[in-house]
Design an enzyme around this catalytic site. Structure first.
Site, PDB file in Angstrom:
ATOM      1  N   ASP A  64       0.786  -1.229   0.000  1.00  0.00           N
ATOM      2  CA  ASP A  64       0.000   0.000   0.000  1.00  0.00           C
ATOM      3  C   ASP A  64       0.820   1.282   0.000  1.00  0.00           C
ATOM      4  OD1 ASP A  64       1.097   0.022   2.534  1.00  0.00           O
ATOM      5  OD2 ASP A  64      -0.782  -0.447   3.563  1.00  0.00           O
ATOM      6  N   GLU A 112      -0.324  -9.099  -1.485  1.00  0.00           N
ATOM      7  CA  GLU A 112      -0.979  -8.611  -0.277  1.00  0.00           C
ATOM      8  C   GLU A 112      -2.153  -7.711  -0.653  1.00  0.00           C
ATOM      9  OE1 GLU A 112       0.952  -7.545   3.921  1.00  0.00           O
ATOM     10  OE2 GLU A 112       0.608  -5.736   2.732  1.00  0.00           O
ATOM     11  N   GLU A 155      -2.230   5.037   3.090  1.00  0.00           N
ATOM     12  CA  GLU A 155      -2.148   3.650   2.604  1.00  0.00           C
ATOM     13  C   GLU A 155      -3.492   3.059   2.189  1.00  0.00           C
ATOM     14  OE1 GLU A 155       1.505   4.479   4.995  1.00  0.00           O
ATOM     15  OE2 GLU A 155      -0.647   4.788   5.344  1.00  0.00           O
ATOM     16  N   HIS A 180       5.759   4.548  13.257  1.00  0.00           N
ATOM     17  CA  HIS A 180       6.129   5.400  12.128  1.00  0.00           C
ATOM     18  C   HIS A 180       4.942   5.936  11.336  1.00  0.00           C
ATOM     19  CE1 HIS A 180       5.277   1.656   9.976  1.00  0.00           C
ATOM     20  NE2 HIS A 180       5.133   2.410   8.906  1.00  0.00           N
ATOM     21  N   ARG A 233       2.063   7.918   9.600  1.00  0.00           N
ATOM     22  CA  ARG A 233       1.831   9.350   9.410  1.00  0.00           C
ATOM     23  C   ARG A 233       0.640   9.843  10.229  1.00  0.00           C
ATOM     24  NH1 ARG A 233       4.091  11.956   4.763  1.00  0.00           N
ATOM     25  NH2 ARG A 233       5.472  10.580   3.593  1.00  0.00           N
ATOM     26  N   HIS A 274      12.368   5.021  14.120  1.00  0.00           N
ATOM     27  CA  HIS A 274      12.285   5.292  12.687  1.00  0.00           C
ATOM     28  C   HIS A 274      13.056   6.560  12.342  1.00  0.00           C
ATOM     29  CE1 HIS A 274      10.386   5.992   8.732  1.00  0.00           C
ATOM     30  NE2 HIS A 274      10.052   4.718   8.768  1.00  0.00           N
TER      31      HIS A 274
END
Length: 385
Positions: free
Chosen positions: A105, A127, A141, A222, A224, A254
């Protein structure tokens, strides 16, 4: 269907990825493609995550045929999308692949699928079918996956739940195949490598000695959508739980400054917290092994940790991997500090609660997904064994 007789050259499969999670989930497929004489893998990386990507390429012995090296500090999503779309399109014009394969994604996957669509090249989506049904969680995503899903020729779903989501969206059932998740293939592969070469994962030995006798909580973060208040809540929870004398936290931080700035400000210097650099894949597998609990907002960890019997607390409001929650291997806890502390404390203090999650069935596969994907590709193209 694109028919290709056994007399002709192998079918050229352009495999595109750019982040560490994509590399982990696709290197077993690249290995399987390379081992099949019917298929010719060509690897293009965007380097959406440069350093963390390179760590996986090295351990997997994959040398990309094309490397776009697109990442810049604080790059906006629209700027990243523009450079990915044009860069990947140029690679396709040069390579002339029979098919394009993307995973998951990311912006790289979405742009790879879109560039292939513009050239009428069939897209294979590894996936496929994960859905949270909230376009802002995970962001961006969720929408990236839906865009890829509207383009893909083959939808290689990791679970029946994911396949069912695609069928509900009126994807042709003949285009949807349940393969298992390739992350389990990767975990089996790297675990076997560590067994043969223990030195590959001995870099945590000093921390393991430092925290001997303590109950280790592994942390990754991590996403967003957690930048800002979410990261602050996560840091507060870690600071609170680390006050317990029986607990130690190992947190590979990260590289994104939106994560590092918060965690370094709130957690640096705490005796029971180790803020360390991102781990290469063998060392991350070792962290999964030594941790008692994984606290994460990552997608992949929701799949990997249960394979080793480790409960996962997911610092998100929704997940596109509901199978883990349904099976009891994972639990959504959000980013509220008090909630995270309560859920961790329950697992630490209630043996029954811990065992219920640790012993739950892992729904994400048996380690043979890559072989299934390669066979499906060959069958789709029309190449006989």
């Amino acid at each position: 269907m694109n028919q290709l007789s056994a007399k002709h050259r192998p079918a050229r499969i352009l495999t595109i990825f750019g982040t560490r999670p994509e590399a982990i989930k696709l290197f077993p497929v690249v290995h399987a493609l390379a081992a099949d004489p019917r298929l010719e893998p060509v690897v293009c990386v965007s380097a959406q995550h440069r350093q963390m990507l390179d760590q996986v390429l090295e351990i997997a012995s994959i040398v990309p045929d094309h490397d776009l090296d697109v990442m810049k500090p604080d790059q906006s999503l629209d700027a990243l999308t523009a450079v990915l779309l044009t860069g990947l399109g140029s690679v396709m014009d040069e390579v002339q692949p029979d098919r394009v394969m993307v995973q998951g994604d990311t912006a790289t996957a979405m742009c790879g699928a879109l560039a292939a669509y513009y050239r009428k090249i069939p897209v294979d989506h590894v996936e496929a079918g994960l859905r949270s049904y909230n376009i802002y969680h995970p962001w961006p995503e969720e929408v990236n996956r839906k865009i890829i899903g509207s383009i893909a020729s083959l939808h290689l779903a990791p679970t029946e739940t994911a396949a069912g989501a695609l069928r509900k969206e009126n994807v042709d059932p003949a285009r949807v195949h349940v393969t298992g998740n390739t992350v389990i293939d990767a975990l089996h592969w790297v675990t076997a490598r560590i067994g043969e070469e223990p030195a590959l994962a001995n870099g945590l030995a000093e921390l393991e000695a430092r925290f001997a006798g303590k109950r280790v909580i592994g942390v990754t973060s991590h996403r967003r959508e957690n930048f800002g208040d979410g990261m602050a809540g996560i840091a507060e929870a870690i600071r609170t739980i680390a006050q317990r004398p029986d607990v130690a936290v190992i947190f590979p931080v990260h590289l994104n400054p939106n994560v590092r700035k918060v965690m370094n400000a709130e957690l640096a210097g705490l005796d029971n917290v180790a803020l360390i650099e991102p781990l290469d894949y063998p060392h991350f597998a070792r962290l999964l092994d030594v941790a008692e609990i994984m606290l994460t907002d990552s997608g992949g960890v929701q799949e990997e940790a249960p394979a080793l019997g480790k409960p996962v607390l997911v610092m998100r409001e929704t997940t596109e991997r509901p199978e883990g929650v349904a099976a009891g291997t994972a639990k959504l806890v959000g980013t509220d500090a008090a909630t995270i502390v309560t859920e961790i404390s329950t697992l630490l203090d209630d043996k029954g609660a811990y065992e219920a999650m640790a012993r739950a069935h892992n729904p994400f596969g048996d380690g043979k997904a890559s072989a299934r994907i390669v066979e499906l590709l060959a069958n789709e193209i029309g190449i006989e064994a």
